[in-house]
Design an enzyme around this catalytic site. Structure first.
Site, short mmCIF file in Angstrom:
data_model
loop_
_atom_site.label_atom_id
_atom_site.label_comp_id
_atom_site.label_asym_id
_atom_site.label_seq_id
_atom_site.Cartn_x
_atom_site.Cartn_y
_atom_site.Cartn_z
CG HIS A 108 77.86 73.43 21.10
ND1 HIS A 108 76.67 72.87 20.72
CD2 HIS A 108 78.12 72.93 22.32
CE1 HIS A 108 76.22 72.08 21.68
NE2 HIS A 108 77.10 72.09 22.67
CG ASP A 139 74.95 72.45 17.77
OD1 ASP A 139 76.19 72.42 17.65
OD2 ASP A 139 74.37 72.53 18.87
CB SER A 222 74.00 65.29 27.70
OG SER A 222 73.30 66.51 27.75
#
Length: 979
Positions: A108, A139, A222
């Site tokens: 993402h 991801d 993060s």
């Protein structure tokens, strides 16, 4: 990026239609900080250590090694694509191959669409990166940089070891938490078999993989951080967390490790899938779904450390498993190998793309075997989009289809703007089925249909929203190919990291020739025969539709609908509020009797009385359009009138009204985004609630003579508009010019605003009794004085006005100034003689008027994602001095201007220390600046606060473009400077 279980990627609370009342528990870590903070200096960004669990020397040594491989990623998704919106953000990544310059981060972050960005190492060296891989489902993704660009840091890499992720393992999350340069958060792995978190609909979601869980309290920025153990091995990848607890979710690095090895060996990263979403369910739940006790005993014996099995959660229609696997089936084996984890499913499918494999599963206690062909996951992951008429489209992706259990096919609107803006609230989630009654099942069919549509044509479109495929919508859209000239195909290039653009059609087909059309007005029924003429006034109203393609002059609305009054039916002139026609850069459509529409053209904009004149071709309208009779007598307080107007529902309403007051006033300014507003107004106020529900109307006598226009005045906020009357005598000179088919090209005006004072205020500030008596003797209504309320900043060519704030105006050219109407002589005079009171002293001034010919915006520049123009009059009204005529009126959400901190409503004074007083000098400087180079800008804010920033150009995605309006033809001409 925090997603809070919501469907919008920029952090706004925008839920999918099917989940309006459902509170989501998971979020995906924000890869940008919650505020638009810039990176702090190194002295302020020392590592933040969380040592709640351990402070051993070994951890200290490990962290020192790890931080050299961790980078802060500053990036932009430069176009909306698939589930992602265009945005600028920041995240974390880490080097996994120092020789090849490979960085691992989240999918993402890399995004499925166009990406630009750079990374900052721990020693504050920054290098550009390009995306080379993003996984279709999981991801993770890879960025690459040129190792030669890193000159002062010895590159180190982290090794990926998924086998070390075990319950009870102490870990550290090293990354760019909450936008800080470096934060180190501690935690202990508590689960290694969690299902992938759900981030909501119409956004990216991972699935068909286990996630690792720990309590580390990571926040925005993060995403992509390495999760390391005490030996410095990366055991997982930070991905998301919970909004209601300190729980964080980590992606196992087994599949990233396999993808990295393929890249290092130069092999394709094959990805297989059967379009089934599996969920790991505990044995007791499997039993309730029909998993037999014998099968459970066998599974527990084979996998003693497992607590459940994989169960089919969703089977996509028309996929490889459609009709073969059903929801609730419990997977036992694939090709003879017993299955207990997602990882092994991925391994088998990825190695057998295009082959048929045997799947064994239990359904309601029965064991079933099916041969299923493994599909190519990359084939159902879009890698191209088309941009046309201001909107972008891609083939429907597996990501979106999975959210709503749809077949992976169809034309998906990934950016519903321009001609395809179906909704003001939703720009995502639409599937277009037909355009101009022709099916468009995919991009290729859509391109061929769009090539055949002329510019300015109106065509029906059939579409649905993925959240409710039962509902079919039909909408007629206006094809705009003159403002939105681009018609291009973008294709992802994983070698260069760019998206390659191909122009599909240089110019749209010309607009079709217009033919005259008939329309019939229905008169307003009245029982009172004395109002027979009033009933016909509906023939003087036309609906005015406006399309504004950009944020020129800070006007807040792209589309608007209001009404205007035909002031000359012979020549085709309409008076309308500037609330609807704010500037020249717009398309106008005039609708007659809700039956036919013709194009309109803006021919006159009054500089301060809040009205515009638009022209249409009367030969195209075969209807009984009539112009009203105009009074030459100003209204007075207490006059009885008849009101005819159009309310919020665009329906005609009437009312008997009385003039309650006539006030001298100025519309309140918006200092955050200065824009056009009515000033120096002599406004008519009424004692009727009904009139305040109408944005447009007329005030007439019983015989139909028009006494005033009822207009809408845009207030200081977008939601606030004032409804007031404008006396017809205030515009009578313009109307007479139009009746002679003469369009006023130039008016002169005073460059100041005036406000009313009571006699008491005037007396206190020094107005002599002799002047007070003269005003009292000549007063016909309220006795008041006018005082200078604001003096506009002069243009570079003009001298400052001799007027000062607080001056009380007694007379102009020897005539008492009792109201705003007494300044009307300014329209034809180059200077006026003012008698004023200043600091209790009577003075005489020669006050020059300004020419309004070049006051309206006629030159716009798009540069690096910033929209530049000359400061419009609304800006000058609120300032005392203009720093530059290069005014930043707006910026895109994803360009270099946004990424490097340019703020709208400010001025560019220098580029690379060269002064740029106006747009022409600015263009002369920037056209010599090469692509991908840093530019130093000196800026001055609206509050006159100077600043200096650097910006890196990107002409591939953000070319320099100018638009200029031809003063004779009124046409806007586009020129590309850098591309």
């Amino acid at each position: 990026m925090k997603r809070n279980g919501e469907s919008h990627l920029n952090g706004e609370a925008k839920k999918s239609r099917t989940e309006q009342n459902q509170e989501q528990q998971d979020y995906q870590d924000e890869y940008y900080s919650s505020s638009d903070e810039e990176l702090l200096p190194s002295s302020q960004t020392s590592p933040v250590f969380d040592i709640a669990h351990s402070n051993s020397d070994k951890w200290q040594s490990t962290i020192r090694k790890v931080v050299n491989s961790v980078v802060s990623i500053q990036f932009s998704h430069v176009a909306a694509f698939d589930t992602e919106t265009a945005l600028v953000s920041e995240a974390t990544g880490f080097v996994v191959d120092a020789e090849r310059g490979l960085i691992l981060t989240n999918r993402h972050v890399v995004g499925p669409g166009p990406f630009t960005g750079y990374v900052v190492f721990d020693n504050h060296e920054s290098v550009d990166v390009k995306p080379i891989y993003r996984d279709p489902v999981h991801d993770f993704g890879f960025l690459q940089f040129d190792t030669k660009d890193v000159k002062y840091l010895k590159l180190t890499q982290l090794d990926l070891d998924p086998s070390l992720a075990k319950i009870g393992t102490e870990i550290r999350v090293v990354g760019n938490d909450n936008g800080e340069k470096l934060s180190i958060l501690a935690g202990i792995i508590s689960r290694i078999d969690r299902n992938a978190p759900d981030y909501g609909a119409l956004t990216y979601n991972d699935f068909n993989t286990e996630y690792i869980q720990a309590a580390a309290s990571a926040t925005g920025g993060s995403s992509g951080s390495p999760v390391v153990n005490e030996d410095g091995k990366c055991v997982a990848l930070q991905a998301g967390g919970s909004t209601e607890a300190s729980t964080d979710f980590f992606l196992p690095v087994s599949r990233p490790k396999r993808a990295l090895q393929c890249i290092q060996k130069g092999l394709p990263i094959t990805r297989g899938d059967i379009q089934v979403e599996w969920q790991l369910k505990p044995f007791d739940e499997c039993a309730r779904l029909g998993f037999t006790a014998e099968a459970e005993a066998e599974a527990r014996k084979m996998f003693p450390d497992k607590i459940g099995m994989l169960v089919a959660e969703l089977v996509l229609p028309e996929g490889p498993a459609d009709g073969l696997i059903k929801e609730g089936d419990t997977l036992i084996s694939i090709q003879g190998e017993y299955i207990s984890t997602f990882v092994r499913v991925d391994e088998i499918l990825d190695e057998n793309v295009g082959k048929e494999l045997e799947f064994v599963f239990q359904r309601s206690g029965r064991e079933i075997k099916q041969m299923i062909k493994i599909g190519n996951l990359h084939a159902i992951t879009p890698d191209r989009f088309v941009h046309v008429a201001g909107a972008s489209f891609n083939n429907l992706s597996y990501q979106v289809a999975r959210c709503y259990c749809l077949p992976v096919r169809g034309l998906y609107v990934c950016d519903g703007s321009g001609s395809f803006e179906f909704s003001n609230q939703d720009t995502l989630g639409f599937i277009v089925e037909t355009v101009d009654d022709k099916p468009v099942a995919n991009l290729d069919e859509f391109v061929e249909v769009m090539k055949q549509l002329p510019d300015c044509s109106r065509v029906p479109v059939v579409y649905r929203h993925v959240s409710d495929m039962h509902a079919e919508y039909v909408q007629t859209i206006y094809i705009d190919r003159h403002w939105y000239t681009s018609f291009k195909l973008a294709v992802r290039n994983d070698t260069t990291g760019l998206w390659d653009f191909t122009t599909l059609q240089k110019e749209a087909l010309p607009p079709a020739a217009l033919v005259p059309q008939n329309a019939k007005y229905v008169d307003i029924p009245f029982s009172d025969p004395s109002r027979a003429e009033c009933s016909k006034l509906v023939r003087s109203f036309v609906q005015v539709r406006t399309l504004c393609p950009s944020g020129v002059d800070s006007h807040p609305f792209k589309k608007d609908i209001g009404y205007g009054v035909v002031v000359d039916s012979t020549n085709g002139y309409v008076l309308v509020s500037r609330r609807y026609v704010p500037h020249y850069m717009c398309d106008i459509f005039v609708v007659f009797a809700e039956s036919i529409d013709v194009a309109g053209e803006v021919v006159f904009l009054h500089p301060h009385l809040n009205y515009a004149i638009i022209k249409y071709d009367p030969k195209l309208v075969l209807a009984d359009v009539q112009s009203p009779k105009f009074s030459e007598t100003p209204l007075k307080r207490g006059d009885d009138l008849f009101f005819i107007g159009y309310n919020y529902n665009l329906r005609v309403v009437t009312d008997d009204v009385k003039v309650s007051s006539i006030s001298s006033l100025n519309v309140t300014a918006n200092s955050i985004a200065p824009r056009y507003r009515g000033t120096n107004l002599e406004c008519i106020l009424l004692d009727s609630k009904l009139t305040h529900e109408c944005n447009t109307g007329v005030l007439v006598d019983n015989d139909g003579t028009l006494r005033a226009f009822w207009l809408s005045y845009l207030g200081e906020s977008n939601e606030l508009s004032f409804k007031m009357g404008l006396d017809v005598t205030d515009v009578l000179s313009i109307l007479k010019s139009l009746q002679a088919n003469h369009i006023p090209k130039s008016l002169r005006m005073l460059d100041a605003e005036f406000a009313s004072l009571t006699v008491l205020q005037g007396r206190t500030r020094g107005v002599p009794q002799t002047w007070i008596k003269r005003f009292e003797d000549e007063a016909q209504d309220l006795i008041k004085f006018l005082s200078v309320d604001r003096v506009s900043a002069p243009t570079f060519e003009a001298k400052p006005s001799p007027l000062k704030v607080g001056d009380i105006v007694l007379s102009v050219n020897g005539k008492l100034v009792k109201n705003m109407r007494d300044f009307a002589s300014m329209y034809d005079e180059t200077s006026l003689t003012f008698n004023i009171i200043r600091q209790k002293q009577e003075m005489t001034l020669e006050v020059p008027t300004i020419d309004t010919t070049s006051m309206e915006t006629s030159h716009v520049v798009s540069w690096s994602g910033a929209l530049l123009q000359k400061p419009h009059y609304g800006v000058r009204q609120l300032m005392t001095k203009i720093p530059s005529e290069v005014y930043i009126v707006d910026k895109s959400s994803c360009g270099p201007a946004h990424q490097y901190g340019i703020v709208p409503i400010s001025f560019i004074t220098h580029v690379n220390d060269q002064e740029t007083k106006d747009l022409d000098s600015f263009i002369q400087v920037v056209k010599l600046i090469p692509d991908k180079t840093y530019v130093k800008l000196r800026l001055v804010s609206f509050d006159n606060i100077p600043a200096a920033i650097s910006l890196k150009t990107d002409y591939h995605y953000f070319p320099t473009t100018t638009l200029k309006r031809d003063a004779v033809s009124g046409k806007w001409n586009t020129e590309k400077i850098n591309e």
